[in-house]
Write a protein that holds these residues in place. Structure first.
Motif, mmCIF file in Angstrom:
data_model
loop_
_atom_site.group_PDB
_atom_site.id
_atom_site.type_symbol
_atom_site.label_atom_id
_atom_site.label_comp_id
_atom_site.label_asym_id
_atom_site.label_seq_id
_atom_site.Cartn_x
_atom_site.Cartn_y
_atom_site.Cartn_z
ATOM 1 N N LEU A 182 38.452 -12.194 21.979
ATOM 2 C CA LEU A 182 39.921 -11.405 22.146
ATOM 3 C C LEU A 182 40.077 -11.543 23.712
ATOM 4 O O LEU A 182 41.402 -11.093 24.110
ATOM 5 C CB LEU A 182 39.902 -10.223 21.523
ATOM 6 C CG LEU A 182 39.728 -10.266 20.052
ATOM 7 C CD1 LEU A 182 39.621 -8.793 19.264
ATOM 8 C CD2 LEU A 182 41.143 -10.852 19.498
ATOM 9 N N ARG A 215 47.224 -10.342 19.482
ATOM 10 C CA ARG A 215 45.869 -10.311 19.018
ATOM 11 C C ARG A 215 45.337 -8.763 19.107
ATOM 12 O O ARG A 215 45.919 -8.112 20.032
ATOM 13 C CB ARG A 215 44.999 -10.926 19.792
ATOM 14 C CG ARG A 215 45.561 -12.616 20.088
ATOM 15 C CD ARG A 215 44.638 -13.514 20.766
ATOM 16 N NE ARG A 215 44.624 -13.021 22.214
ATOM 17 C CZ ARG A 215 43.712 -13.380 23.010
ATOM 18 N NH1 ARG A 215 42.795 -14.160 22.509
ATOM 19 N NH2 ARG A 215 43.841 -13.226 24.343
ATOM 20 N N LYS A 230 46.134 -15.283 16.022
ATOM 21 C CA LYS A 230 47.406 -14.374 16.513
ATOM 22 C C LYS A 230 47.206 -14.978 17.980
ATOM 23 O O LYS A 230 46.225 -15.451 18.487
ATOM 24 C CB LYS A 230 46.832 -13.005 16.398
ATOM 25 C CG LYS A 230 46.807 -12.384 15.251
ATOM 26 C CD LYS A 230 48.151 -11.904 14.536
ATOM 27 C CE LYS A 230 47.842 -11.232 13.365
ATOM 28 N NZ LYS A 230 49.306 -10.973 12.641
ATOM 29 N N GLU A 231 48.560 -15.128 18.427
ATOM 30 C CA GLU A 231 48.686 -15.476 20.046
ATOM 31 C C GLU A 231 49.120 -14.173 20.875
ATOM 32 O O GLU A 231 49.578 -13.240 20.404
ATOM 33 C CB GLU A 231 49.558 -16.497 20.120
ATOM 34 C CG GLU A 231 49.230 -17.511 19.367
ATOM 35 C CD GLU A 231 50.209 -18.757 19.688
ATOM 36 O OE1 GLU A 231 50.756 -19.142 20.577
ATOM 37 O OE2 GLU A 231 50.657 -19.518 18.567
ATOM 38 N N TYR A 259 42.551 -15.408 10.197
ATOM 39 C CA TYR A 259 43.404 -14.647 11.683
ATOM 40 C C TYR A 259 43.893 -15.808 12.296
ATOM 41 O O TYR A 259 43.057 -16.637 12.590
ATOM 42 C CB TYR A 259 42.336 -13.819 11.790
ATOM 43 C CG TYR A 259 42.880 -12.923 13.161
ATOM 44 C CD1 TYR A 259 43.317 -11.701 13.012
ATOM 45 C CD2 TYR A 259 42.719 -13.564 14.369
ATOM 46 C CE1 TYR A 259 43.638 -11.088 13.857
ATOM 47 C CE2 TYR A 259 43.063 -12.709 15.471
ATOM 48 C CZ TYR A 259 43.722 -11.433 15.261
ATOM 49 O OH TYR A 259 44.277 -10.834 16.329
ATOM 50 N N ARG A 278 45.040 -17.561 22.413
ATOM 51 C CA ARG A 278 44.996 -17.536 20.832
ATOM 52 C C ARG A 278 43.811 -17.174 20.292
ATOM 53 O O ARG A 278 42.620 -17.860 20.853
ATOM 54 C CB ARG A 278 45.756 -19.022 20.671
ATOM 55 C CG ARG A 278 46.208 -19.019 18.891
ATOM 56 C CD ARG A 278 46.571 -20.328 18.679
ATOM 57 N NE ARG A 278 47.081 -20.738 17.242
ATOM 58 C CZ ARG A 278 47.485 -21.645 16.765
ATOM 59 N NH1 ARG A 278 47.924 -22.640 17.442
ATOM 60 N NH2 ARG A 278 47.303 -21.755 15.474
ATOM 61 N N THR A 279 43.722 -16.488 19.240
ATOM 62 C CA THR A 279 42.412 -16.171 18.498
ATOM 63 C C THR A 279 42.763 -16.681 17.191
ATOM 64 O O THR A 279 43.498 -16.426 16.510
ATOM 65 C CB THR A 279 42.015 -14.710 18.690
ATOM 66 O OG1 THR A 279 41.807 -14.570 19.872
ATOM 67 C CG2 THR A 279 40.470 -14.639 17.845
#
Length: 192
Positions: free
Chosen positions: A168, A191, A186-187, A184, A173-174
């Motif tokens: 993170l 995040r 998210k960008e 999961y 992005r993760t």
């Protein structure tokens, strides 16, 4: 989690294995339709096994020379290459080991060498499979600096990690995988 498909995903992107379903594409071209040399021109894979990151019977200098496409194109004089490689190895604390055989390095030192080699490769995509796993906190910080530098150069970096805070804190992005599925994705500021 272990066994969720992270390393398998990197191997599918690098053409080391064929996915059971779906496709991996680079610049709109399916990896399965690319030759190994086409893939090697745009993808560099730092494997989680430090024994696979360098040629064990070569010195650090020789490993860097083999990886340095620009030096091979320009036929750079040896003293210029020594200075260049010394500077690269200094970033990870290995500059005094240029004549040492790669096989005599610890696992963490081999991992650092592999990341330095990645810095020499012209590939626009870097696949880093647990690049910090075998490193002490100081060396991990040096490695993160190189990874951030590669990212700032405009390279796409996919880094596998088991460390959620690390995942993170860096990158844009993760993505979290579990049992081969994305759970999961998210960008940026989305995040957690």
């Amino acid at each position: 989690p272990n066994g969720s498909g992270k390393s398998t995903l990197l191997k599918a992107i690098s053409g080391q294995l064929t996915a059971d379903s779906g496709t991996a594409e680079i610049a709109g071209k399916q990896v399965g339709q690319m030759s190994p040399s086409e893939i090697a021109q745009c993808v560099f894979h730092v494997n989680q096994d430090p024994l696979l990151g360098a040629a064990p019977k070569l010195t650090l200098f020789e490993n860097l020379l083999v990886a340095d496409v620009q030096a091979q194109k320009d036929a750079s004089p040896r003293h210029i290459l020594v200075d260049k490689y010394h500077t690269l190895l200094r970033k990870v604390g290995l500059s005094d080991r240029m004549k040492q055989l790669a096989r005599t390095l610890s696992g963490g030192e081999r991992q650092l060498l592999a990341v330095v080699i990645a810095e020499l490769r012209p590939a626009s995509i870097m696949l880093l499979d647990e690049p910090l796993a075998a490193l002490d906190p100081v060396k991990a910080g040096l490695c993160v600096d190189i990874i951030n530098s590669l990212h700032q150069q405009g390279r796409t970096i996919l880094q596998v990690t088991h460390d959620p805070p690390s995942a993170l804190s860096g990158g844009d992005r993760t993505i979290v995988l579990r049992e081969g599925k994305v759970v999961y994705d998210k960008e940026g500021s989305e995040r957690d």
